[in-house]
Motif scaffolding. Structure first.
Motif, PDB file in Angstrom:
ATOM      1  N   MET A 148      85.133  64.722 128.884  1.00  0.00           N
ATOM      2  CA  MET A 148      84.458  64.037 127.781  1.00  0.00           C
ATOM      3  C   MET A 148      83.021  63.696 128.168  1.00  0.00           C
ATOM      4  SD  MET A 148      84.831  62.888 124.701  1.00  0.00           S
ATOM      5  CE  MET A 148      84.162  61.661 123.558  1.00  0.00           C
ATOM      6  N   THR A 149      82.814  63.255 129.404  1.00  0.00           N
ATOM      7  CA  THR A 149      81.461  62.906 129.863  1.00  0.00           C
ATOM      8  C   THR A 149      80.550  64.121 129.825  1.00  0.00           C
ATOM      9  OG1 THR A 149      82.370  61.183 131.297  1.00  0.00           O
ATOM     10  CG2 THR A 149      80.132  61.955 131.779  1.00  0.00           C
ATOM     11  N   ASN A 167      78.900  54.291 126.132  1.00  0.00           N
ATOM     12  CA  ASN A 167      79.330  52.911 126.385  1.00  0.00           C
ATOM     13  C   ASN A 167      80.835  52.790 126.564  1.00  0.00           C
ATOM     14  OD1 ASN A 167      76.833  51.636 126.510  1.00  0.00           O
ATOM     15  ND2 ASN A 167      76.649  51.584 124.294  1.00  0.00           N
ATOM     16  N   PRO A 168      81.692  53.329 125.662  1.00  0.00           N
ATOM     17  CA  PRO A 168      83.133  53.216 125.920  1.00  0.00           C
ATOM     18  C   PRO A 168      83.598  54.036 127.111  1.00  0.00           C
ATOM     19  CG  PRO A 168      82.714  54.518 123.947  1.00  0.00           C
ATOM     20  CD  PRO A 168      81.410  53.900 124.328  1.00  0.00           C
ATOM     21  N   LEU A 169      82.871  55.104 127.485  1.00  0.00           N
ATOM     22  CA  LEU A 169      83.299  55.905 128.624  1.00  0.00           C
ATOM     23  C   LEU A 169      83.152  55.135 129.934  1.00  0.00           C
ATOM     24  CD1 LEU A 169      81.911  59.468 127.845  1.00  0.00           C
ATOM     25  CD2 LEU A 169      84.294  58.790 128.079  1.00  0.00           C
ATOM     26  N   ALA A 170      82.161  54.205 130.005  1.00  0.00           N
ATOM     27  CA  ALA A 170      81.904  53.502 131.261  1.00  0.00           C
ATOM     28  C   ALA A 170      83.111  52.671 131.711  1.00  0.00           C
ATOM     29  CB  ALA A 170      80.652  52.630 131.128  1.00  0.00           C
ATOM     30  N   PHE A 225      88.581  58.868 114.572  1.00  0.00           N
ATOM     31  CA  PHE A 225      89.870  58.379 115.027  1.00  0.00           C
ATOM     32  C   PHE A 225      89.820  58.039 116.508  1.00  0.00           C
ATOM     33  CE2 PHE A 225      92.390  59.388 111.276  1.00  0.00           C
ATOM     34  CZ  PHE A 225      91.555  60.282 110.618  1.00  0.00           C
ATOM     35  N   ASP A 226      90.681  57.053 116.918  1.00  0.00           N
ATOM     36  CA  ASP A 226      90.713  56.704 118.335  1.00  0.00           C
ATOM     37  C   ASP A 226      91.612  57.676 119.091  1.00  0.00           C
ATOM     38  OD1 ASP A 226      92.917  53.855 117.708  1.00  0.00           O
ATOM     39  OD2 ASP A 226      93.353  55.995 117.810  1.00  0.00           O
ATOM     40  N   ALA A 260      83.651  46.704 129.702  1.00  0.00           N
ATOM     41  CA  ALA A 260      82.812  47.299 130.737  1.00  0.00           C
ATOM     42  C   ALA A 260      82.513  46.296 131.845  1.00  0.00           C
ATOM     43  CB  ALA A 260      81.515  47.815 130.116  1.00  0.00           C
ATOM     44  N   ALA A 261      82.175  45.050 131.471  1.00  0.00           N
ATOM     45  CA  ALA A 261      81.842  44.038 132.472  1.00  0.00           C
ATOM     46  C   ALA A 261      83.058  43.689 133.331  1.00  0.00           C
ATOM     47  CB  ALA A 261      81.298  42.785 131.773  1.00  0.00           C
ATOM     48  N   ASP A 262      84.216  43.451 132.694  1.00  0.00           N
ATOM     49  CA  ASP A 262      85.408  43.042 133.445  1.00  0.00           C
ATOM     50  C   ASP A 262      85.885  44.142 134.380  1.00  0.00           C
ATOM     51  OD1 ASP A 262      85.314  40.642 132.137  1.00  0.00           O
ATOM     52  OD2 ASP A 262      86.820  41.177 130.624  1.00  0.00           O
TER      53      ASP A 262
END
Length: 869
Positions: A553-554, A517-520, A222-223, A761-763
């Motif tokens: 979380m990290t 990846n989503p944490l970045a 779940f998100d 992540a890029a934006d």
């Protein structure tokens, strides 16, 4: 004063134009196993693998074309004659006439890095082969986009065209057989609603005979808003298993019909020996209702003269836990007593625990008159009731020949010499089995069962057995009688369990890496919000809340990844002398804010401030911070936490005590197990994954140390003691120090190119750079990055490594040509092991950041490049 190379832990030499060595440092002497004076005057080619001399000569030739610096990978011969791989850094010096004179070589050992990479590639191949061999497919449902991503094995199971990687979720469900489709969807929806792991079987919609059965095992994800985001799991073909189960059911029916056709009365009993007779046959035989025979009521129908003997005999069989036979007289419906023979066989589960007894009672009155025939039949039936798969082997000690009996009939003419039979045993098991047999034949008791493998045309077969020595009337050893059973399937299941455990470790590593990846972008977005001065007090509190939770979380992801790496043996310590007092104070400083927020009191006592240990600075800090965090987490407000260090000649002991909730006696032996936790509180304030102490224990053991946890019980606090070998002063070595790069002319505002296939992540990273006063453009692929770079002429490039088209290493080489220093290359990646950093360095990267990026460190680096920091 010594030359700097004198202290380097690397292979350093200097050779003249002809290749004759003029100088070699002490490290080179130790590596080659000869004094420096014997090395000087010899050619460098004497120490290089013959196959690697040509690449070195080519590098030297290239330097003579203009460049003065070249790197090449070579194998150097060690003192024991073995060759180890090194990166050889060659640098030429020009003489006063401008010609190349002496050449300096610095060799760094990369042997273990190459071995580790080879092991990783082999592991990937084995995993793929395992999926193919098991016909197991992996999948992931994207519930927001209603897509299914799959590997090639799953596509084959569902008969999708080769190369299919993703389909609509409805397309997958439509492959289920119509009569199973509605129940399938209902079970899926119920499993998703419950939110836990699920497993169920179903049939595919095809014309296969028999129908293709599949088993699905999945887990929901779940998100942050609690909405179902993904479902992932595996699916495998169980058609053969279902067919085997059907055959087993039919076999049981046939067996029952066979037993009843013989006139035998079937019955079962619990592990305690209380009888449960089959109703109708027993009622017909005794003329009484079956309720009168249950438990020990059947003894009322046994002849009074046989009753005590029969009861004691049954109790003896129960005590032995082995197959047994009783013969006694039992009253029939007409009042006549019939001689019956009852056979009982125990049924054990896979763990050797007795589940129940199965037996038959047969009227043997007619056979009882012919005692000799009855005894012969009794012997065969006893062996037959062991199990159809048991083989009886007899070894005649006079001739050392073997005879075999399978089922209830001897194998006529199947006689082998002992040596011929032993030759069929697997070579690795042959000696142990031979020792067992000869000890038993000599009258010793080797004890227990024996296991061995047999080679036959069908493949390797595992066997288990036990044996007894039979003596003649004078006590002389006569023969060995053994029972042997095929345990190949059990061994196969054991191997499958070990393989499943290995896949679990690899999955944990993959999961932790993917979570980075989503944490970045989340961390970057929070940093931007923190730097925006327009936020009101409430917004600032919410931003601070998100920052704390993201950092939490990290840490969880990092701990999960560390445990997986240690389990798979992928952690390599960077050992150096560490002052224990300094390490403790740094750890205390790291958690000071948390302790203060909780209103706790911290006490530090370092009696011997000069005690040293040899360790990895990062890992020692990780150990101490994790222990202190645990102490703070489970200590109430106004509680006390004490950390102290003491040293003797051999050990340094670091003891942490707290006045917290303590540990119960039943949990104390399990505190170091992965995912082990005490009872959670309702507010989950003491939650977590149960990783901390498991990770700490593994890290302590990597430092050749020990860890112990003590507690007098709930509410009595906890004491954690870490002992690490002490490092004495004469054992210390200087640590390697890397010099800072020379500062060059840089603009006040940098042109920055950000490349990441994750748009968020890029934006967000580009927005962070713009907030720092720089001009930043984002690219979402390597091809787009090359186009933008041609126009932008960036000063700095922030590159993700795992790009889909061209990876970050190759993109770095294309963005900056050989010999150039612009743009400055910074790796932004989820890969942070030592081998990853070495690979990034070889690709030309100047800096290496691990996702999620530490925002302040990145901004400080960019600021230093403009002269602002």
């Amino acid at each position: 004063m010594h030359d700097p190379a004198h202290f380097l832990p690397s292979f350093v030499w200097r050779a003249d134009r002809d290749g004759t060595i003029q100088y070699a440092n002490p490290w080179a002497s130790r590596y080659l196993g000869m004094p420096a004076r014997e090395i000087v005057g010899r050619s460098w080619q004497a120490f290089v693998h013959p196959d690697d001399i040509a690449p070195v000569l080519e590098a030297l030739r290239t330097m003579r074309d203009g460049s003065l610096l070249r790197n090449v990978e070579v194998r150097l011969r060690r003192a024991d004659g073995a060759f180890h791989w090194h990166v050889l850094h060659l640098q030429a010096q020009r003489d006063t006439a401008g010609r190349i004179g002496d050449t300096v070589g610095v060799a760094t050992d990369i042997h273990h890095c190459r071995d580790a990479w080879a092991m990783y590639e082999a592991s990937e191949r084995r995993l793929k082969a395992a999926f193919q061999g098991a016909r197991m497919g992996a999948w992931e449902w994207d519930m927001k986009n209603r897509l299914v991503r799959m590997n090639e094995q799953l596509a084959a199971l569902y008969s999708f065209p080769p190369g299919t990687e993703a389909v609509a979720l409805s397309d997958l469900w439509n492959r289920v057989a119509p009569e199973y489709r509605a129940p399938f969807q209902q079970r899926v929806e119920a499993a998703l609603y419950c939110g836990g792991p699920f497993e169920f079987d179903y049939v595919l919609d095809n014309d296969a005979t028999p129908p293709r059965w599949l088993r699905m095992r999945g887990h929901t994800e779940f998100d942050e808003q609690g909405a179902l985001a993904r479902v992932h799991g595996v699916t495998f073909d169980i058609t053969e298993q279902r067919a085997a189960e059907d055959r087993l059911i039919h076999s049981e029916r046939r067996y029952r019909a066979l037993v009843e056709s013989t006139g035998a009365l079937a019955w079962s009993a619990g592990a305690d020996g209380e009888i449960r007779p089959a109703s109708e046959p027993w009622e017909r035989f005794t003329g009484a209702e079956s309720d009168r025979l249950v438990k020990w009521g059947w003894l009322d129908f046994v002849h009074p003269d046989d009753r005590d003997r029969t009861r004691e005999g049954w109790l003896a069989i129960l005590q032995r836990g082995k197959t047994g036979t009783l013969t006694f007289r039992m009253r029939r419906y007409d009042g006549a007593y019939r001689v019956v023979r009852a056979h009982a066989a125990p049924l054990y589960d896979a763990h050797g625990k007795l589940q129940e007894w199965f037996g038959t009672t047969t009227d043997v009155t007619e056979q009882h008159d012919a005692q000799a025939a009855v005894e012969a039949r009794s012997l065969r039936l006893t062996v037959a009731m062991q199990a159809a798969e048991i083989h009886i082997v007899a070894l005649d000690l006079a001739s050392w020949t073997l005879s075999f009996e399978i089922g209830d009939e001897p194998s006529v003419g199947d006689v082998q010499t002992y040596d011929a039979a032993l030759a069929q045993v697997h070579p690795d098991d042959r000696a142990a089995l031979d020792r067992y047999v000869r000890r038993l034949a000599a009258g010793d008791d080797p004890g227990g069962h024996f296991e061995f493998r047999v080679r036959n045309p069908a493949g390797e077969q595992w066997m288990e057995g036990s044996a007894l020595l039979q003596r003649d009337a004078h006590g002389k050893p006569l023969r060995l009688i053994a029972s042997v059973i095929d345990i190949t399937e059990r061994k196969r299941m054991e191997l499958m369990l070990r393989e499943a455990d290995r896949r679990k470790d690899e999955f944990l590593a993959m999961l932790a890496h993917e979570l980075r990846n989503p944490l970045a972008p989340i961390r970057t977005a929070i940093a931007l919000l923190e730097k925006d001065g327009r936020a009101d007090r409430r917004s600032a509190d919410l931003i601070e809340l998100m920052r704390r939770q993201t950092e939490h979380m990290t840490r969880i992801v990092d701990d999960l990844l560390e445990v997986s790496r240690i389990t798979q043996g992928r952690i390599a310590l960077q050992l150096e002398p560490i002052l224990v007092g300094t390490a403790i104070y740094h750890a205390v400083e790291a958690i000071a804010a948390s302790v203060e927020m909780r209103g706790q009191h911290m006490h530090v006592d370092v009696a011997d401030a000069t005690a040293w240990v040899r360790g990895d600075v990062t890992r020692i800090s990780q150990i101490l911070v994790n222990i202190l965090n645990n102490a703070s987490k489970y200590t109430p407000q106004d509680g006390h936490i004490t950390i102290s260090a003491k040293a003797d000649d051999e050990w340094v002991s670091i003891v942490t005590t707290d006045t917290g909730t303590g540990i119960s006696a039943d949990l104390l032996p399990k505190v170091f197990e992965l995912f082990s936790q005490g009872e959670r509180t309702l507010d989950r304030s003491n939650g977590g994954l149960g990783i901390g102490l498991s990770l700490v224990k593994k890290l302590v053991e990597l430092h050749d140390g020990t860890i112990a946890v003590q507690s007098d019980g709930p509410g009595q606090g906890t004491t954690v003691t870490v002992r690490v070998p002490r490092l004495h002063h004469h054992e210390q070595h200087s640590a390697q120090v890397l010099s800072e790069p020379a500062a060059g002319a840089t603009p006040s505002a940098l042109r920055i190119l950000v490349v990441d296939d994750n748009r968020d992540a890029a934006d967000s990273l580009a927005m962070l750079c713009e907030f720092g006063g720089h001009a930043a453009l984002a690219a979402y692929s390597s091809a787009q990055a090359l186009e933008i770079a041609a126009q932008l002429k960036p000063d700095v490039a922030l590159l993700d490594i795992g790009l889909p088209d061209i990876d970050g290493y190759e993109l770095a080489r294309r963005l900056r040509h050989k010999g150039e220093s612009v743009p400055l290359l910074i790796a932004i990646t989820g890969y942070g092991q030592a081998e990853d950093r070495l690979r990034a360095q070889s690709a030309g990267f100047d800096y290496h950041f691990v996702k999620p990026v530490n925002v302040e460190s990145l901004l400080k680096l960019l600021s230093s490049m403009t002269g602002g920091g």
